[in-house]
Motif scaffolding. Structure first.
Motif, PDB file in Angstrom:
ATOM      1  N   ALA A 143       0.831  -1.208   0.000  1.00  0.00           N
ATOM      2  CA  ALA A 143       0.000   0.000   0.000  1.00  0.00           C
ATOM      3  C   ALA A 143       0.864   1.256   0.000  1.00  0.00           C
ATOM      4  N   ALA A 144       1.937   1.235   0.791  1.00  0.00           N
ATOM      5  CA  ALA A 144       2.825   2.399   0.839  1.00  0.00           C
ATOM      6  C   ALA A 144       3.427   2.674  -0.537  1.00  0.00           C
ATOM      7  N   LYS A 145       3.805   1.627  -1.263  1.00  0.00           N
ATOM      8  CA  LYS A 145       4.358   1.806  -2.600  1.00  0.00           C
ATOM      9  C   LYS A 145       3.301   2.343  -3.569  1.00  0.00           C
ATOM     10  N   ALA A 146       2.077   1.861  -3.412  1.00  0.00           N
ATOM     11  CA  ALA A 146       0.986   2.383  -4.257  1.00  0.00           C
ATOM     12  C   ALA A 146       0.765   3.864  -3.986  1.00  0.00           C
ATOM     13  N   PHE A 147       0.817   4.245  -2.722  1.00  0.00           N
ATOM     14  CA  PHE A 147       0.639   5.656  -2.368  1.00  0.00           C
ATOM     15  C   PHE A 147       1.748   6.506  -2.981  1.00  0.00           C
ATOM     16  N   ASP A 148       2.981   6.019  -2.915  1.00  0.00           N
ATOM     17  CA  ASP A 148       4.115   6.777  -3.429  1.00  0.00           C
ATOM     18  C   ASP A 148       3.990   7.046  -4.927  1.00  0.00           C
ATOM     19  N   ARG A 149       3.362   6.151  -5.654  1.00  0.00           N
ATOM     20  CA  ARG A 149       3.229   6.373  -7.097  1.00  0.00           C
ATOM     21  C   ARG A 149       1.889   7.018  -7.464  1.00  0.00           C
ATOM     22  N   GLY A 150       1.150   7.464  -6.456  1.00  0.00           N
ATOM     23  CA  GLY A 150      -0.086   8.199  -6.722  1.00  0.00           C
ATOM     24  C   GLY A 150      -1.306   7.336  -6.907  1.00  0.00           C
ATOM     25  N   ASP A 151      -1.219   6.036  -6.591  1.00  0.00           N
ATOM     26  CA  ASP A 151      -2.343   5.122  -6.753  1.00  0.00           C
ATOM     27  C   ASP A 151      -3.149   5.084  -5.460  1.00  0.00           C
ATOM     28  N   LEU A 152      -3.970   6.099  -5.236  1.00  0.00           N
ATOM     29  CA  LEU A 152      -4.723   6.200  -3.992  1.00  0.00           C
ATOM     30  C   LEU A 152      -5.789   5.120  -3.878  1.00  0.00           C
ATOM     31  N   SER A 153      -6.383   4.738  -4.997  1.00  0.00           N
ATOM     32  CA  SER A 153      -7.377   3.667  -4.973  1.00  0.00           C
ATOM     33  C   SER A 153      -6.721   2.350  -4.569  1.00  0.00           C
ATOM     34  N   GLY A 154      -5.559   2.060  -5.157  1.00  0.00           N
ATOM     35  CA  GLY A 154      -4.839   0.851  -4.774  1.00  0.00           C
ATOM     36  C   GLY A 154      -4.400   0.901  -3.322  1.00  0.00           C
ATOM     37  N   HIS A 155      -3.941   2.066  -2.876  1.00  0.00           N
ATOM     38  CA  HIS A 155      -3.544   2.246  -1.476  1.00  0.00           C
ATOM     39  C   HIS A 155      -4.711   1.931  -0.548  1.00  0.00           C
ATOM     40  N   MET A 156      -5.890   2.426  -0.892  1.00  0.00           N
ATOM     41  CA  MET A 156      -7.075   2.177  -0.074  1.00  0.00           C
ATOM     42  C   MET A 156      -7.389   0.686  -0.007  1.00  0.00           C
ATOM     43  N   ARG A 157      -7.428   0.021  -1.153  1.00  0.00           N
ATOM     44  CA  ARG A 157      -7.844  -1.381  -1.190  1.00  0.00           C
ATOM     45  C   ARG A 157      -6.833  -2.296  -0.503  1.00  0.00           C
ATOM     46  N   LEU A 158      -5.550  -2.016  -0.680  1.00  0.00           N
ATOM     47  CA  LEU A 158      -4.522  -2.822  -0.028  1.00  0.00           C
ATOM     48  C   LEU A 158      -4.570  -2.662   1.487  1.00  0.00           C
ATOM     49  N   LEU A 159      -4.787  -1.425   1.964  1.00  0.00           N
ATOM     50  CA  LEU A 159      -4.879  -1.217   3.403  1.00  0.00           C
ATOM     51  C   LEU A 159      -6.126  -1.884   3.986  1.00  0.00           C
ATOM     52  N   GLU A 160      -7.229  -1.795   3.282  1.00  0.00           N
ATOM     53  CA  GLU A 160      -8.432  -2.452   3.788  1.00  0.00           C
ATOM     54  C   GLU A 160      -8.229  -3.960   3.849  1.00  0.00           C
ATOM     55  N   ARG A 161      -7.555  -4.496   2.837  1.00  0.00           N
ATOM     56  CA  ARG A 161      -7.268  -5.942   2.849  1.00  0.00           C
ATOM     57  C   ARG A 161      -6.314  -6.288   3.980  1.00  0.00           C
ATOM     58  N   ALA A 162      -5.330  -5.417   4.245  1.00  0.00           N
ATOM     59  CA  ALA A 162      -4.412  -5.649   5.362  1.00  0.00           C
ATOM     60  C   ALA A 162      -5.179  -5.707   6.680  1.00  0.00           C
ATOM     61  N   ALA A 163      -6.167  -4.842   6.830  1.00  0.00           N
ATOM     62  CA  ALA A 163      -6.964  -4.840   8.062  1.00  0.00           C
ATOM     63  C   ALA A 163      -7.704  -6.155   8.243  1.00  0.00           C
ATOM     64  N   ASP A 164      -8.089  -6.802   7.127  1.00  0.00           N
ATOM     65  CA  ASP A 164      -8.789  -8.086   7.219  1.00  0.00           C
ATOM     66  C   ASP A 164      -7.951  -9.147   7.926  1.00  0.00           C
ATOM     67  N   PHE A 165      -6.627  -9.021   7.842  1.00  0.00           N
ATOM     68  CA  PHE A 165      -5.741 -10.048   8.409  1.00  0.00           C
ATOM     69  C   PHE A 165      -5.062  -9.579   9.695  1.00  0.00           C
ATOM     70  N   THR A 166      -5.524  -8.443  10.238  1.00  0.00           N
ATOM     71  CA  THR A 166      -4.902  -7.858  11.422  1.00  0.00           C
ATOM     72  C   THR A 166      -5.705  -8.218  12.659  1.00  0.00           C
ATOM     73  N   ALA A 167      -5.034  -8.820  13.645  1.00  0.00           N
ATOM     74  CA  ALA A 167      -5.727  -9.242  14.864  1.00  0.00           C
ATOM     75  C   ALA A 167      -5.910  -8.101  15.852  1.00  0.00           C
ATOM     76  N   ASP A 168      -4.945  -7.191  15.942  1.00  0.00           N
ATOM     77  CA  ASP A 168      -4.995  -6.089  16.903  1.00  0.00           C
ATOM     78  C   ASP A 168      -5.991  -5.034  16.420  1.00  0.00           C
ATOM     79  N   PRO A 169      -7.087  -4.786  17.162  1.00  0.00           N
ATOM     80  CA  PRO A 169      -8.092  -3.819  16.704  1.00  0.00           C
ATOM     81  C   PRO A 169      -7.529  -2.418  16.482  1.00  0.00           C
ATOM     82  N   ALA A 170      -6.564  -1.993  17.323  1.00  0.00           N
ATOM     83  CA  ALA A 170      -6.006  -0.651  17.152  1.00  0.00           C
ATOM     84  C   ALA A 170      -5.244  -0.549  15.838  1.00  0.00           C
ATOM     85  N   VAL A 171      -4.441  -1.556  15.519  1.00  0.00           N
ATOM     86  CA  VAL A 171      -3.670  -1.539  14.260  1.00  0.00           C
ATOM     87  C   VAL A 171      -4.623  -1.653  13.069  1.00  0.00           C
ATOM     88  N   ALA A 172      -5.596  -2.550  13.187  1.00  0.00           N
ATOM     89  CA  ALA A 172      -6.580  -2.680  12.098  1.00  0.00           C
ATOM     90  C   ALA A 172      -7.324  -1.373  11.880  1.00  0.00           C
TER      91      ALA A 172
END
Length: 894
Positions: free
Chosen positions: A366-395
């Protein structure tokens, strides 16, 4: 192409027009299998025969989650030509393709770069841009295609897009010419079936025609099933796409297992490259040679080292028919043989349950997508990352950052969904403030519902123990929404004041001064104004949002000079960094401030530019805001058609709770009515303007009194004038004092002294001219024609200079009544009628300063070819032949 002659003619006409410099776009709509892709491919082949360059992309169902995948398809063979673009646009486009320095460019900047690139290519050959299956194209590419399509009318560029009906919401542009492709007529359906399956007996032929219902793909595939199975089609009347998927799934089921595995790999892959398919197939022990059976069955074909499905329904049929275990195996095989973001994405598709290693990998992608201006990709990758995150604060933090990127990318529905999901996931203060910032921005630009100030106060309370500065930002946001709603509710103001006191901030901090100025400018003027004005000395060193915060807080204080200075500084900073999303908002407010100062041309230029950017960014609330400013300028100009059209847009798009916007709209309607002599209409509108907003409504007080006196309702406005005078005394604000003095003079309260007192506050030339007009009229009625002539002549000169035609005519009428021989219209009226548009004026002024077309394009966020086209229209309007005469011509207009 049986039965499609008139639709082919429509496509041919599109290409004909583009060849002659009349570019355009066409969206072909229709149900699955109706022949949209066939028509598009026919147009593509025709264009190639005519010598067009063809750039193509296609939506792929598995790629809708990958931002800018379509743009990479479209420009992969042309991106090397980006060196011809203006610097900022070139860098933005190259960054998106992972070339050159990484940055995070706005979508609009990338859109302008794409437009500039295809315009550059069209200088050599006409261009056809094709986009197939837009319902599956990534959001950002679809938005870019829509942006380009609306700007190619004067170019050798044609665009042909297809979109499937019945797939719910789609990112396909909704405001372009379309062509609905229907099913075939009975006669044409029969002709097609006879052409592809002449061997069918009469009974089978009738059954296929009935089942296919005129759908060309169904005619071909159902008849194929009849012949291969030797049976009639199934009688179950399911929706046609479902029936077709079943037909394709049945064909796939007869293939050997290795062929089925390869087809499943191709169905879940985001690339058609045979090399990638071969490597992933090796993991599943499925050699590439196994594809021969699928090719012989007509399900796929290869071209240029890529595998293509005969129809998108084949892909979805393969994926839908595969059991979950085989899908997971396919994703794992691709994850093992790919690298980077695509490998991580397939790994996620093959994983269930929490996995922090995977979540971290998605976060990194997601960070790499953000760096190249792909905000939609950044959003989707981060949301997918949250799906696999156990810690509610990090998610929660990942979801909140995804929400923020969705807001910046213009994906409003996604941003609201992510905001709600974040709130359900965590109480983490950082996540809560990030979402609050996103919601604040959404409400100011895209969502026509005001957030409750108490929402920000609640967030502040949850954040305060961890971060006082973030909490202060939340309280400040609450105070700004209190102002936007009209600043009427004292209970809300008390709650905000209490929250501000609990922050424990020093008395001289900007945030505290801004909050107090917003909630009670009269009471806190003595403490807030010096702090806000003091910030002017170091405003260039302030963060942009703090600079804007000072500018916003200065407005309830009626300190328009401080506000204007802050917004000009913010705009310069945003221009330097290319922050297009923020520039649109800043320009609209700057336009309003310029108009209040009486700088109509400057205000119109800023507001129109803000309106254009907000439209391009899909920000309806900001479009409404800027339309209100545009309406106000045209009301002063006396252009009823332009003012009425802008007012209609503003009222249609404005959130009902935005009393600051309603005030400006009603004020504009009142000024227009006054200029046209519709005094009662003016009285009604101006009464609404004054009452709409506690602070800003007082700007219309003198106009309201003038209308009230004309309709015999002077006694009904005295209480409002009293309130305005109390506010003016408390604020010691020059413009408000000027307006109150004029209002008192019109009411007959020591008129001469009040007129002269108003003219002593002469920092607002347009309002000064209005006062001189009213004073001159008062003097003439008392037969003091000498002083009257002086006041009226001075007023007429200002009105003529700024183009306020109704008021100029009124001043000249009064002058003639004083015996001064003046024409009915100013000598410059004819020239004014042919004046440059606001955008043309900006381009001309920048060109007169010596900026090149590319530099102007970077400054105004236009393509450099568009700048050139505008200049060629500007020269004859100014009576010059080139750039050399611009400076003198512009000086002659002022």
């Amino acid at each position: 192409m049986i039965g499609r002659d008139r639709y082919r003619e429509r496509v041919s006409a599109l290409l004909d027009a583009a060849e002659h410099g009349r570019g355009g776009a066409l969206v072909v709509r229709g149900s699955a299998g109706v022949g949209k892709t066939t028509l598009l491919e026919d147009g593509r082949e025709t264009a190639l025969r005519r010598g067009f360059t063809v750039l193509s992309c296609a939506g792929i169902q598995s790629e809708t989650r990958l931002g800018l995948a379509g743009l990479h398809q479209l420009l992969r063979v042309a991106v090397d030509r980006a060196t011809a673009l203006p610097d900022r646009q070139r860098d933005a486009l190259l960054s998106v393709f992972g070339i050159g320095a990484e940055q995070s460019p706005d979508r609009l900047l990338v859109s302008i770069a794409v437009l500039g690139l295809v315009e550059e290519l069209a200088r050599e050959k006409p261009i056809l841009i094709t986009g197939d299956d837009l319902q599956w194209l990534d959001d950002q590419t679809a938005a870019i295609l829509g942006f380009v399509a609306r700007r190619i009318t004067n170019s050798r560029i044609a665009m042909l897009l297809t979109v499937r009906d019945g797939d719910g919401d789609t990112a396909a542009p909704q405001d372009l010419p379309d062509l609905v492709l229907p099913v075939l007529t009975d006669r044409d359906a029969a002709a097609l079936l006879d052409d592809v399956r002449p061997e069918l007996d009469r009974e089978m032929r009738a059954r296929v025609l009935r089942e296919a219902d005129g759908n060309p793909l169904a005619l071909v595939e159902l008849s194929r099933g009849v012949l291969e199975r030797g049976t009639h089609p199934a009688g179950e009347r399911l929706p046609l796409p479902v029936r077709m998927e079943r037909v394709f799934a049945a064909q796939v089921s007869t293939l050997p297992a290795p062929a089925r595995d390869l087809l499943l790999l191709a169905a879940v892959s985001t690339s058609p490259a045979l090399g990638e398919l071969e490597r992933a197939g090796a993991v599943l022990q499925a050699p590439l040679t196994a594809l021969t059976a699928a090719e012989e069955a007509g399900l796929v074909f290869t071209a240029g080292g890529e595998l293509r499905f005969r129809h998108p329904l084949v892909r979805s049929a393969i994926y839908g028919a595969a059991p979950p275990s085989r899908r997971i195996a396919a994703h794992r095989a691709l994850a093992a043989t790919l690298d980077g973001e695509r490998s991580t994405w397939h790994r996620a598709a093959a994983t269930t349950g929490p996995d922090e290693d995977l979540a971290t990998a998605l976060d990194d992608a997601a960070a790499k997508a953000f760096d190249r201006g792909d905000l939609s990709g950044h959003m989707r990758l981060l949301e997918r990352a949250a799906d696999f995150t156990a810690d509610p604060a990090v998610a929660g933090r990942r979801l909140a950052n995804a929400c923020y990127s969705a807001q910046r990318a213009g994906l409003t529905d996604a941003a609201l969904r992510l905001a709600a999901r974040t709130a359900r996931t965590t109480d983490d203060p950082l996540a809560l403030t990030t979402v609050a910032v996103a919601r604040d921005a959404l409400a100011r630009t895209a969502v026509p519902v005001n957030p409750d100030p108490l929402y920000f106060l609640e967030t502040s309370g949850r954040v305060r123990p961890a971060d006082v500065l973030e909490a202060a930002s939340m309280v400040w946001m609450a105070s700004t929404w209190f102002v936007a709603a009209g600043a009427h509710r004292t209970d809300t103001a008390a709650a905000i004041e209490q929250a501000a006191e609990q922050l424990g901030l020093p008395e001289d901090t900007l945030r505290l001064a801004a909050i107090r100025a917003n909630i009670d400018p009269a009471r806190f003027r003595a403490s807030s104004r010096p702090v806000l004005r003091g910030a002017l000395a170091y405003r260039t060193r302030l963060p942009v949002q703090h600079c804007i915060g000072v500018g916003m807080a200065a407005q309830p204080l009626h300190d328009w000079e401080t506000s204007l200075s802050c917004y000009l500084t913010a705009l310069e900073t945003q221009q330097r960094h290319g922050a297009v999303v923020d520039i649109a908002s800043c320009l609209s407010t700057l336009g309003r401030l310029q108009v209040i100062r009486g700088l109509l041309a400057e205000g119109l230029a800023d507001a129109e530019r803000g309106h254009r950017l907000a439209t391009d960014l899909g920000q309806p609330v900001m479009v409404a805001y800027s339309a209100g400013v545009i309406a106000h300028v045209h009301a002063w100009y006396g252009d009823a058609a332009a003012a009425g059209a802008a007012l209609a847009d503003a009222r249609r798009l404005s959130p009902p709770e935005r009393e600051d916007m309603r005030m400006l709209q009603e004020w504009s309607a009142g000024v227009l009515a006054l200029g046209e002599g519709r005094d009662f209409d003016a009285y009604v509108s101006l009464s609404s303007a004054v009452d709409a907003h506690r602070d800003f409504g007082l700007l219309a007080i003198a106009d309201l009194v003038e209308a009230a006196c004309r309709v015999g309702a002077a006694d009904r406005v005295i209480a409002r004038v009293d309130r305005a005078e109390q506010h003016s005394d408390a604020l010691d604000a020059p413009l408000l004092r000027h307006l109150v003095n004029r209002a008192r003079a019109l009411l007959g309260d020591d008129p001469e002294q009040r007129f002269r007192a108003a003219l002593a506050d002469d920092g607002y030339p347009l309002q000064t001219a209005r006062t001189r007009l009213a004073y001159g009229e008062w003097l003439r009625r008392r037969r003091r024609t000498g002083p009257a002539r002086d006041e009226l002549a001075a007023a007429a000169a200002v009105f003529d200079r700024v183009g306020a035609r109704p008021w100029a005519r009124r001043a000249r009428t009064e002058l003639r009544a004083c015996g001064v021989p003046v024409p009915a219209e100013a000598p410059a009226a004819a020239a004014a009628a042919a004046r440059l548009t606001a955008q043309e004026l900006q381009i001309a002024e920048l060109a007169a300063k010596g900026l090149s077309n590319k530099e102007i394009a970077d400054h105004l966020f236009l393509s450099h070819r568009t700048v050139g086209s505008h200049l060629y229209r500007i020269y004859p309007k100014l009576g010059i032949s080139g750039r050399g005469g611009l400076r003198d011509a512009l000086e002659g207009r002022t």
